[in-house]
Design a protein around this motif. Structure first.
Motif, mmCIF file in Angstrom:
data_model
loop_
_atom_site.group_PDB
_atom_site.id
_atom_site.type_symbol
_atom_site.label_atom_id
_atom_site.label_comp_id
_atom_site.label_asym_id
_atom_site.label_seq_id
_atom_site.Cartn_x
_atom_site.Cartn_y
_atom_site.Cartn_z
ATOM 1 N N VAL A 38 0.833 -1.199 0.000
ATOM 2 C CA VAL A 38 0.000 0.000 0.000
ATOM 3 C C VAL A 38 0.870 1.252 0.000
ATOM 4 O O VAL A 38 2.060 1.212 0.325
ATOM 5 C CB VAL A 38 -0.939 0.016 1.237
ATOM 6 N N ALA A 39 0.257 2.351 -0.392
ATOM 7 C CA ALA A 39 0.899 3.665 -0.339
ATOM 8 C C ALA A 39 -0.178 4.685 -0.024
ATOM 9 O O ALA A 39 -1.373 4.430 -0.196
ATOM 10 C CB ALA A 39 1.593 3.996 -1.647
ATOM 11 N N SER A 40 0.244 5.842 0.417
ATOM 12 C CA SER A 40 -0.688 6.915 0.739
ATOM 13 C C SER A 40 -0.739 7.925 -0.398
ATOM 14 O O SER A 40 0.279 8.195 -1.032
ATOM 15 C CB SER A 40 -0.268 7.627 2.029
ATOM 16 N N PRO A 41 -1.914 8.490 -0.683
ATOM 17 C CA PRO A 41 -1.974 9.592 -1.640
ATOM 18 C C PRO A 41 -1.096 10.751 -1.176
ATOM 19 O O PRO A 41 -0.874 10.930 0.023
ATOM 20 C CB PRO A 41 -3.457 9.980 -1.642
ATOM 21 N N GLU A 42 -0.600 11.523 -2.122
ATOM 22 C CA GLU A 42 0.237 12.678 -1.798
ATOM 23 C C GLU A 42 -0.415 13.946 -2.322
ATOM 24 O O GLU A 42 -1.252 13.909 -3.232
ATOM 25 C CB GLU A 42 1.631 12.518 -2.408
ATOM 26 N N ARG A 43 -0.014 15.063 -1.736
ATOM 27 C CA ARG A 43 -0.531 16.364 -2.162
ATOM 28 C C ARG A 43 0.649 17.230 -2.592
ATOM 29 O O ARG A 43 1.665 17.305 -1.902
ATOM 30 C CB ARG A 43 -1.294 17.031 -1.017
ATOM 31 N N GLY A 44 0.530 17.880 -3.747
ATOM 32 C CA GLY A 44 1.630 18.708 -4.224
ATOM 33 C C GLY A 44 1.298 19.330 -5.565
ATOM 34 O O GLY A 44 0.137 19.403 -5.979
ATOM 35 N N PHE A 233 -2.586 13.194 -5.657
ATOM 36 C CA PHE A 233 -2.234 12.196 -6.663
ATOM 37 C C PHE A 233 -1.826 10.886 -5.999
ATOM 38 O O PHE A 233 -1.432 10.851 -4.820
ATOM 39 C CB PHE A 233 -1.115 12.696 -7.580
ATOM 40 N N VAL A 234 -1.953 9.819 -6.777
ATOM 41 C CA VAL A 234 -1.616 8.473 -6.308
ATOM 42 C C VAL A 234 -0.624 7.865 -7.277
ATOM 43 O O VAL A 234 -0.483 8.325 -8.418
ATOM 44 C CB VAL A 234 -2.876 7.579 -6.215
ATOM 45 N N PRO A 235 0.094 6.800 -6.871
ATOM 46 C CA PRO A 235 1.005 6.126 -7.802
ATOM 47 C C PRO A 235 0.237 5.534 -8.981
ATOM 48 O O PRO A 235 -0.895 5.072 -8.835
ATOM 49 C CB PRO A 235 1.643 5.023 -6.937
ATOM 50 N N ARG A 236 0.855 5.565 -10.150
ATOM 51 C CA ARG A 236 0.195 5.069 -11.356
ATOM 52 C C ARG A 236 -0.230 3.616 -11.209
ATOM 53 O O ARG A 236 -1.297 3.212 -11.713
ATOM 54 C CB ARG A 236 1.138 5.228 -12.545
ATOM 55 N N LEU A 268 -4.636 15.157 -14.167
ATOM 56 C CA LEU A 268 -3.342 15.168 -14.834
ATOM 57 C C LEU A 268 -2.598 13.856 -14.625
ATOM 58 O O LEU A 268 -2.760 13.196 -13.591
ATOM 59 C CB LEU A 268 -2.482 16.322 -14.312
ATOM 60 N N GLU A 269 -1.766 13.497 -15.600
ATOM 61 C CA GLU A 269 -0.887 12.336 -15.490
ATOM 62 C C GLU A 269 0.518 12.764 -15.858
ATOM 63 O O GLU A 269 0.730 13.367 -16.911
ATOM 64 C CB GLU A 269 -1.344 11.211 -16.419
ATOM 65 N N THR A 270 1.461 12.472 -15.008
ATOM 66 C CA THR A 270 2.852 12.798 -15.297
ATOM 67 C C THR A 270 3.758 11.793 -14.614
ATOM 68 O O THR A 270 3.640 11.560 -13.402
ATOM 69 C CB THR A 270 3.211 14.232 -14.843
ATOM 70 N N GLY A 271 4.642 11.188 -15.400
ATOM 71 C CA GLY A 271 5.566 10.211 -14.829
ATOM 72 C C GLY A 271 4.820 9.064 -14.178
ATOM 73 O O GLY A 271 3.984 8.399 -14.797
#
Length: 309
Positions: A38-44, A233-236, A268-271
């Motif tokens: 698991v991972a946590s969503p990030e804000r940026g 955003f979350v990991p792809r 948006l999608e980036t990287g």
């Protein structure tokens, strides 16, 4: 005596029954599920950008030419060698000079007339083409070598014409080489032609490489279309979709062992990052990043990465 024997037998039966039922209760207390991470969503801040190819090139190439008819006595250079302005590259001797030299030397041997004509470099750069070698007879004006000028090195960006509006906001760019090195660059004026088939226009990117970069090396350049602050955003790898890619979802942890399916709207999608427009996620949420493919709603899972991501 019979009463004591009966009590002993009853105690043994009870102890045996407990020993058989205890493991079952332990197994029920710790249900096993699909191993996941698991991972946590990030804000940026996220950028909407386009990545284009840029090709290394020497814009100025100087031809070294013979200044007279004659034989090349020596050749002092080789392909890839760096030369400086005024450096002697070839020694040329004409037939006339050789005949005149023989006559002069017969008249006065101390004069030591050679008739050798030096051919010098007209600028600083690398020898990228060598057309002749020592002992070759050449004619006046014949090309002997080509020098790629040091100061003319640049990257040529192939920009689709419909993206030319991005140039004013992207004068300073980063040129990413295949080996991972990144060079700061500056976009200069475009070349005054457009490819008739691809409809792309070439822009010159000046860089200071600090080392020799081979011509025709292809690098990557990102041009930013827009920037969006305060995004979630979350990991792809956490985002899944149906076959037609008309619906997207993530698997979100409801509690320590249960993951639920949450339909999302992408931005948006980036990287490796994808913006989630809805529903609202927080940095305290946990989303599955592996083991999520094929899971049903309210699936039982076991989180294998306990450390914060």
């Amino acid at each position: 005596m019979k009463l004591l024997s009966l009590l002993s037998t009853t105690w043994v039966l009870l102890a045996t029954a407990c020993s058989h039922t205890a493991p079952a209760s332990e197994e029920q207390a710790t249900p096993m599920g699909t191993p996941v991470t698991v991972a946590s969503p990030e804000r940026g801040t996220m950028e909407d950008a386009v990545e284009l190819n840029a090709t290394a090139a020497f814009l100025l190439k100087t031809n070294v030419k013979a200044v007279a008819n004659g034989f090349l006595q020596t050749s002092n250079i080789k392909i890839g060698q760096h030369v400086s302005r005024g450096q002697v590259l070839f020694l040329l001797k004409t037939k006339e000079a050789e005949n005149l030299g023989n006559i002069v030397n017969k008249l006065d041997s101390s004069f030591r007339f050679t008739g050798i004509i030096p051919v010098k470099a007209t600028g600083n750069g690398y020898i990228t083409q060598l057309a002749t070698q020592a002992g070759t007879y050449v004619q006046d004006g014949e090309q002997l070598a080509t020098i790629s000028d040091d100061n003319s090195f640049a990257f040529i960006l192939n920009l689709p014409y419909e993206l030319t509006s991005l140039i004013p906001a992207n004068r300073s760019v980063t040129v990413a080489l295949p080996d991972g090195q990144k060079l700061p660059g500056v976009l200069e004026a475009p070349l005054p032609t457009v490819d008739s088939i691809a409809q792309t226009q070439n822009y010159v990117i000046r860089v200071a490489p600090g080392k020799l970069i081979p011509e025709n090396l292809i690098a990557k350049v990102r041009l930013v279309k827009s920037t969006k602050a305060n995004t979630v955003f979350v990991p792809r790898e956490s985002v899944l979709s149906n076959e037609s890619q008309s619906e997207y979802w993530i698997m979100k942890m409801k509690d320590s062992t249960t993951a639920v399916k949450v339909i999302i709207q992408k931005g948006l999608e980036t990287g490796n990052r994808i913006e989630v427009l809805s529903p609202v996620l927080t940095t305290q949420d946990k989303v599955l990043t592996s083991g999520n493919y094929g899971l049903s709603d309210t699936a039982t899972v076991t989180v294998v990465n306990k450390q914060p991501v």
